[in-house]
Design an enzyme around this catalytic site. Structure first.
Site, PDB file in Angstrom:
ATOM      1  N   THR A  41      -5.547  -5.996  -3.365  1.00  0.00           N
ATOM      2  CA  THR A  41      -5.255  -4.676  -3.933  1.00  0.00           C
ATOM      3  C   THR A  41      -3.916  -4.186  -3.370  1.00  0.00           C
ATOM      4  OG1 THR A  41      -6.399  -3.341  -2.263  1.00  0.00           O
ATOM      5  CG2 THR A  41      -7.734  -4.187  -4.092  1.00  0.00           C
ATOM      6  N   ALA A 101      -0.807  -5.014  -4.402  1.00  0.00           N
ATOM      7  CA  ALA A 101       0.003  -6.213  -4.133  1.00  0.00           C
ATOM      8  C   ALA A 101       1.383  -6.149  -4.768  1.00  0.00           C
ATOM      9  CB  ALA A 101      -0.747  -7.456  -4.608  1.00  0.00           C
ATOM     10  N   SER A 102       1.755  -5.010  -5.339  1.00  0.00           N
ATOM     11  CA  SER A 102       3.070  -4.940  -5.995  1.00  0.00           C
ATOM     12  C   SER A 102       4.213  -4.890  -4.994  1.00  0.00           C
ATOM     13  CB  SER A 102       3.128  -3.697  -6.898  1.00  0.00           C
ATOM     14  OG  SER A 102       2.667  -2.559  -6.197  1.00  0.00           O
ATOM     15  N   GLY A 158       5.445  -4.242  -0.491  1.00  0.00           N
ATOM     16  CA  GLY A 158       5.111  -4.147   0.928  1.00  0.00           C
ATOM     17  C   GLY A 158       4.194  -5.246   1.455  1.00  0.00           C
ATOM     18  N   ILE A 159       3.211  -4.821   2.241  1.00  0.00           N
ATOM     19  CA  ILE A 159       2.316  -5.769   2.897  1.00  0.00           C
ATOM     20  C   ILE A 159       1.520  -6.562   1.854  1.00  0.00           C
ATOM     21  CG2 ILE A 159       0.236  -5.907   4.349  1.00  0.00           C
ATOM     22  CD1 ILE A 159       1.421  -3.485   5.952  1.00  0.00           C
ATOM     23  N   GLY A 160       1.055  -5.876   0.808  1.00  0.00           N
ATOM     24  CA  GLY A 160       0.260  -6.559  -0.229  1.00  0.00           C
ATOM     25  C   GLY A 160       1.044  -7.675  -0.897  1.00  0.00           C
ATOM     26  N   SER A 199      -5.365   0.245  10.218  1.00  0.00           N
ATOM     27  CA  SER A 199      -4.124   0.702  10.855  1.00  0.00           C
ATOM     28  C   SER A 199      -4.422   0.975  12.322  1.00  0.00           C
ATOM     29  CB  SER A 199      -3.648   2.003  10.202  1.00  0.00           C
ATOM     30  OG  SER A 199      -2.692   2.651  11.036  1.00  0.00           O
ATOM     31  N   TYR A 253      -5.555  10.386   7.417  1.00  0.00           N
ATOM     32  CA  TYR A 253      -5.259   8.947   7.366  1.00  0.00           C
ATOM     33  C   TYR A 253      -6.019   8.211   8.480  1.00  0.00           C
ATOM     34  CZ  TYR A 253      -2.362   4.663   7.321  1.00  0.00           C
ATOM     35  OH  TYR A 253      -1.919   3.365   7.260  1.00  0.00           O
TER      36      TYR A 253
END
Ligand code: NAP
Length: 244
Positions: free
Chosen positions: A8, A10-11, A13-15, A139, A152
Site C-alpha cells: 500500500t 507504493a507510488s 517514497g518508502i513504498g 515509526s 501520529y
C-alpha cells in the site's frame, strides 16, 4: 509460480523503494496508491524496466469497500497474495490542543483502520494456503512518542500493538506478522521540514544522517524472506540509532 506482494502507498517514497526491492527479490508486485497517478505510473515504469510482473491498483485504504475490491481484483488476477506490506501513511504536525476530532480520526483511519481492512481482506487468502507474511510500516514515534504528533504517534503505537496481537493469532496458520519501524527517512513526508530541522535530526542521529527509503526496503525484504522464517510479532527499527 511467483509470490505476489501487495504494497500500500507504493507510488512514492518508502513504498516505491519496497516495491522495487521486492521486484528484484522475484515478487510479482501490486502497487497501491491513492491519487498520485503520475508517481504511480513512474514506479510501474521502473518496475517494467526491471522486467518485473505486476499491476497498479488505485484505492484509498481508508475505504473498506475499496480495499475489498482491490483484494478481489488481485485474487482474480493472480489467485493468491503472499505478502502484504501496510505502508500507506500521512504525517501531520500540530499541537495536541489544536487537534480536531476529524484530524484525529483521519490519522487513525489511514494507519490503524486501513491495516484492519487490508489484513481482514487478505488473511482469508493466506489462511487458505497456510502461509503468508504481513509487514506493517510503523515509526520510531510509535515506540517513544513525538511531541506535536500525538495522533501520529498514537496511530503508529496501535499498529505495533496490532502487529504483536495478530502475530499470536495467525502464527498457528503459518502466517508471520512483523513491523518495520523507521527513523527519519528522506521522502516527501519530510518535505515540510526546513534544512535546519533536517540537519538537527541528522545531528541527533548516531549515524549522522537521515535514512534512505532503500534502507527501509531492505528490512522489509529481510522480514519477508525465508531468512526470517522464525521471526514474528517483532519490531525491526532501521533508525540510525535515533531510538535505542
Ligand atoms: P510519502 O513519500 O509521503 O508517501 C506516502 C504514500 O502513501 C504515497 O504512496 C501515498 O499515495 C500513499 N497514501 C497516503 N494515503 C493513502 C491512502 N489513504 N490510501 C492509499 N495510499 C495512501 O511517505 P513515506 O515517507 O514513504 O512514508 C511511508 C510510510 O512510512 C508511512 O506509513 C509513514 O508513516 C512511514 N514512516 C515514514 C518516515 C519518514 O521519515 N519518511 C518515518 C517513519 C515512518 P499517493 O502518492 O497516491 O498520495
Amino acid at each position: 509460480m511467483a509470490s505476489v506482494a501487495l504494497i500500500t502507498g507504493a507510488s512514492r517514497g518508502i513504498g516505491r523503494a519496497v516495491a522495487l526491492r521486492l521486484a528484484r527479490d522475484g515478487y510479482t508486485v501490486v502497487l497501491n496508491y491513492r491519487r498520485n497517478e503520475r508517481a504511480a505510473q513512474d514506479t510501474a515504469q521502473i518496475l517494467q524496466a526491471l522486467g518485473a510482473d505486476g499491476m497498479l491498483c488505485c484505492a484509498d485504504v481508508t475505504d473498506e469497500s475499496a480495499v475489498r475490491r482491490m483484494v478481489k481484483t488481485i485474487e482474480e488476477q493472480y489467485g493468491h497474495i503472499d505478502l502484504l506490506v501496510n505502508n500507506a501513511g500521512v504525517a501531520e504536525q500540530a499541537l495536541f490542543t489544536d487537534l480536531t476530532a476529524s484530524q484525529w480520526r483521519a490519522m487513525m483511519d489511514v494507519h490503524v483502520n486501513a491495516a484492519f481492512y487490508t489484513c481482514s481482506a487478505v488473511l482469508p487468502l493466506m489462511i487458505r494456503r497456510k502461509s503468508g507474511c504481513i509487514v506493517n510500516i510503523a515509526s520510531m514515534w510509535g515506540q517513544v512518542g513525538a511531541s506535536c504528533e500525538v495522533h501520529y504517534s498514537t496511530a503508529k503505537a496501535a499498529l505495533i500493538g496490532l502487529t504483536k496481537a495478530l502475530a499470536k493469532e495467525v502464527g498457528p496458520s503459518g502466517i508471520r506478522v512483523n513491523c518495520v519501524s523507521p527513523g527519519a527517512v528522506d521522502t516527501d513526508m519530510m518535505a515540510g521540514f526546513s534544512d535546519a530541522d533536517r540537519e538537527a535530526i541528522a545531528g541527533e542521529t548516531p549515524l549522522g544522517r537521515l535514512g534512505k527509503p532503500e534502507e527501509i526496503a531492505s528490512a522489509v525484504s529481510f522480514l519477508a524472506s525465508s531468512d526470517a522464517s522464525f521471526i514474528t510479532g517483532q519490531v525491526i527499527a532501521p533508525n540510525g540509532g535515533l531510538v535505542i
